[in-house]
Design an enzyme around this catalytic site. Structure first.
Site, mmCIF file in Angstrom:
data_model
loop_
_atom_site.group_PDB
_atom_site.id
_atom_site.type_symbol
_atom_site.label_atom_id
_atom_site.label_comp_id
_atom_site.label_asym_id
_atom_site.label_seq_id
_atom_site.Cartn_x
_atom_site.Cartn_y
_atom_site.Cartn_z
ATOM 1 C CB THR A 107 0.563 4.205 4.168
ATOM 2 O OG1 THR A 107 -0.041 2.908 4.255
ATOM 3 C CG2 THR A 107 -0.467 5.245 3.830
ATOM 4 C CE LYS A 108 0.992 -1.552 5.722
ATOM 5 N NZ LYS A 108 -0.401 -1.186 5.513
ATOM 6 C CG LEU A 109 10.114 0.234 3.880
ATOM 7 C CD1 LEU A 109 10.513 1.557 4.507
ATOM 8 C CD2 LEU A 109 10.805 -0.917 4.586
ATOM 9 C CG HIS A 126 -1.874 1.088 1.310
ATOM 10 N ND1 HIS A 126 -1.652 2.213 2.069
ATOM 11 C CD2 HIS A 126 -3.071 1.248 0.708
ATOM 12 C CE1 HIS A 126 -2.688 3.031 1.921
ATOM 13 N NE2 HIS A 126 -3.559 2.472 1.108
#
Ligand SMILES: *Cc1c(COP(=O)(O)O)cnc(C)c1O
Length: 357
Positions: free
Chosen positions: A180-182, A178
């Protein structure tokens, strides 16, 4: 405005170059060349031998639970994002919560045995904030009681434990890509298993169960990643080492400048290589948290209460009391952590916190 995270965007020209490949082929999904290339690149980057790219990080959890949970009781953590326990309930399994370790914040493996019944089919634990669970203790319990192990590794991209990818542990691991993920592909994710038979089942399950165009191995759903997602992933992946080293600098800054006598920070599990995915701080009370959160908000700084509420308290999970998880969930705040945070911004965040402790 400073948010808890900011999506890393590669130069648009680079994305266009990858998109052009899909345009040339006039092929946008169904495991085209970009998805296949991203999978190969991820195998190399993560040093793993198998991966199935997916459309997000939630459907893989559902598929894993469909295959291994079998509508039984699933031992799980109350301290994770809602997707973890929602997937359990969605797949008609029953979540059975086990409280967390107060410092690692992962499921407390010493409390699992007590929660096992003859209806238990699997353990679904989260490597929360990229911090590995006690995978050895969990594996031993699973062997002893003949249970399956699924790891929600949504936060754990690039993490290694004892020099092996964290995705190599458990029967199935899942990850989220996603925005917002790393590491991200806008929306996206992946699932992993080292078991050949299970890999085969995961593979057909993510593509409607197809064997050929006209025949089916079994029940399936659509969890395929598109070429547009893979194109973005190929671009982002080439910056990954840089992204992680920049984030490490932010984490080092917080570690050096925050008043750590007055707040608790995440204890990283021994023998692991962490990925600097989140910077959670735990205050002495929820009152302190709310006070500091509002001071930060007044300065246009928006940390996030990851993860609140404790999942056992959500109406649909019908969980028992989990004192440690509930207490931590009420007091934990994730501070801004992303590539491009300036020293000035960091100093401002740190001094607003230290002054109000
Ligand atoms: C983000 C996240 C998911 C879900 O991933 P999506 O890609 O948003 O579907 C699952 N579990 C945890 C712990 C997460 O943080």
């Amino acid at each position: 405005m400073i948010n808890v995270t900011k999506t890393f965007l590669p130069p648009l020209e680079e994305y266009n170059i990858q998109l052009q490949r899909a345009w040339n082929k006039e092929w946008l999904t169904n495991r085209g060349e970009l998805v296949l290339e991203l999978e190969e690149k991820l195998k190399k980057y993560l040093n793993i031998s198998n991966i199935i790219a997916t459309n997000n990080g939630t459907v893989p959890l559902q598929i894993a639970l469909k295959l291994l949970g079998k509508q039984g009781e699933i031992i799980t953590t109350p301290f994770s994002y809602a997707a973890t326990s929602a997937a359990i309930v969605w797949e008609n399994c029953t979540p059975v919560f086990v409280d967390i370790h107060p410092e690692y914040l992962t499921i407390d493996e010493t409390k699992i045995e007590n929660a096992i019944t003859d209806k238990t089919t699997a353990i679904l634990a989260t490597h929360v904030f990229g911090n590995p669970c006690n995978v050895e203790a969990i594996e031993n319990l699973a062997k002893k009681y003949n249970l399956k192990v699924i790891y929600d590794a949504a936060h754990a991209f690039g993490v290694t434990y004892k020099d092996k990818s964290i995705f190599d542990y458990g029967d199935i691991s899942t990850c989220s890509f996603h925005a917002t993920k790393l590491f991200h592909t806008g929306e996206g994710g992946a699932m992993f298993t080292n078991n050949t038979e299970l890999h085969h089942k995961l593979f057909y399950s993510h593509n409607f169960g197809h064997k050929t165009a006209l025949t089916f191995h079994g029940l399936g759903i659509n969890a395929k990643m598109s070429e547009l997602q893979a194109a973005l992933g190929i671009c982002v992946l080439s910056y990954m080492n840089n992204i992680i080293s920049q984030r490490k600098k932010v984490v080092d800054f917080y570690n050096t400048h925050l008043n750590l006598n007055k707040i608790q920070i995440l204890k990283i599990r021994e023998n692991s290589n962490w990925n600097y995915s989140y910077y959670p701080v735990i205050f002495n009370s929820e009152k302190d948290l709310l006070n500091i959160e509002s001071k930060l908000n007044e300065n246009k700084i928006f940390p996030r209460r990851y993860f609140y509420p404790s999942l056992n308290t959500i109406e649909y999970t019908k969980g028992e009391e989990m004192p440690i998880s509930e207490s931590i969930a009420a007091r934990i705040l994730c501070l801004p952590l992303y590539v491009g945070l300036s020293n000035e911004e960091l100093l401002n965040i740190v001094s607003l916190i230290n002054l109000n402790l």
